[in-house]
Write an enzyme that holds these catalytic residues in place. Structure first.
Site, PDB file in Angstrom:
ATOM      1  N   PRO A  72       0.907  -1.251  -0.024  1.00 57.92           N
ATOM      2  CA  PRO A  72      -0.142   0.054   0.019  1.00 57.92           C
ATOM      3  C   PRO A  72       0.777   1.243   0.188  1.00 57.92           C
ATOM      4  CG  PRO A  72      -0.146  -1.167   2.067  1.00 57.92           C
ATOM      5  CD  PRO A  72       0.967  -1.784   1.434  1.00 57.92           C
ATOM      6  N   GLU A  73       0.643   2.058  -1.109  1.00 58.60           N
ATOM      7  CA  GLU A  73       1.172   3.374  -0.852  1.00 58.60           C
ATOM      8  C   GLU A  73      -0.109   4.532  -0.416  1.00 58.60           C
ATOM      9  OE1 GLU A  73       3.530   4.131  -4.344  1.00 58.60           O
ATOM     10  OE2 GLU A  73       3.713   2.069  -4.778  1.00 58.60           O
TER      11      GLU A  73
END
Length: 256
Positions: free
Chosen positions: A2-3
């Site tokens: 996840p960014e």
DNA sequence: TCATCCCTGTGG
DNA sequence: CCACAGGGATGA
């Protein structure tokens, strides 16, 4: 995994589920995760949920519960009973629960008095600080963008994508970028992140990322993971190099 | 500023 | 089997 966009989608999806609701209990299923339950003084009402860089913050009246998903973590909203594989933590609400699922067990859970992490300005916010900040570093621009102390939220996918859109070689020293290139970079960072938000994030082939509602993200990287495939702009094969220990994808013709 | 480590899973 | 993985802390 996840960014910024994936974390932001996670927070937005969970917000209506947990804000103003009472956290009844918290079950830690992995000995690697600290026993945070006593620190929170449950039950306690969730005042709000927000994102700090890539951190997810549950705000209680006196404490914060801070979760970082790292490489393989995700949060799921679940109203059933079964416990999916790799579930590390369960937040129990009256009407459902939040599951922290993390196959690689790299994610972190902690309780804080106030949110204090060494984070640079948020990548979705005003980026005018880049003009001056980039002048001070000789690090490759891609490595610089991944350092959360410089700018918060970018990860390996979107740093590569932004540099592609800006037409900048990821190996270039940060300090070598000219004003026009920095202007393009600022625009490209916002474009990539907003595209990803609109698409609900990026789900790679392993399906490691799903929204809390269990849906995939539709963002399609232009260069990330595309080694040997034709550049969408010019057809030149995408190359992969290693920068700061991370796989880095770029078009050798479009990015200079 | 770099390598190394933390973990587990998947794909070539 | 080995290489690699959306991240980041740590110590040399």
């Amino acid at each position: 995994m996840p960014e910024l966009p994936e974390v932001e989608i996670t927070v937005r999806t969970l917000r209506p589920k947990v804000e103003g609701k009472e956290l009844r209990a918290l079950r830690v299923l992995d000995p690697k995760i600290p026993q945070v339950s006593p620190l929170l003084g449950l039950p306690a009402k969730v005042d709000g949920i927000f994102r700090g860089g890539k951190h997810i913050v549950f705000a209680f009246p006196k404490k914060l519960l801070v979760i970082h998903l790292r490489m393989s973590g995700r949060l799921a909203w679940d109203e059933g009973e079964s416990v999916p594989k790799h579930t590390r933590l369960i937040l129990e609400f009256p009407h459902g629960r939040v599951l922290f699922i993390d196959p690689r067990r790299l994610g972190t859970v902690e309780v804080m008095e106030e949110f204090s992490k060494e984070l640079g300005p948020d990548a979705l916010g005003d980026l005018s600080f880049l003009e001056e900040a980039l002048r001070e570093s000789k690090a490759p621009i891609k490595v610089w963008l991944l350092d959360q102390r410089n700018i918060a939220g970018l990860g390996n996918i979107y740093a590569a994508e932004a540099l592609f859109l800006a037409g900048i070689d990821p190996r270039r020293p940060a300090s070598s970028l000219g004003p026009a290139e920095i202007a393009r970079l600022k625009q490209a960072i916002h474009q990539v992140l907003n595209e990803a938000l609109a698409a609900m994030g990026t789900t790679l082939s392993d399906n490691a990322y799903l929204t809390p509602a269990g849906e995939i993200g539709d963002y399609q990287p232009r260069v990330y993971g595309k080694e040997g495939l034709p550049c969408p702009t010019c057809g030149t094969p995408i190359e992969r190099v290693e920068l700061g220990g991370r796989g880095t994808y770029f078009c050798p013709r479009c990015q200079r």
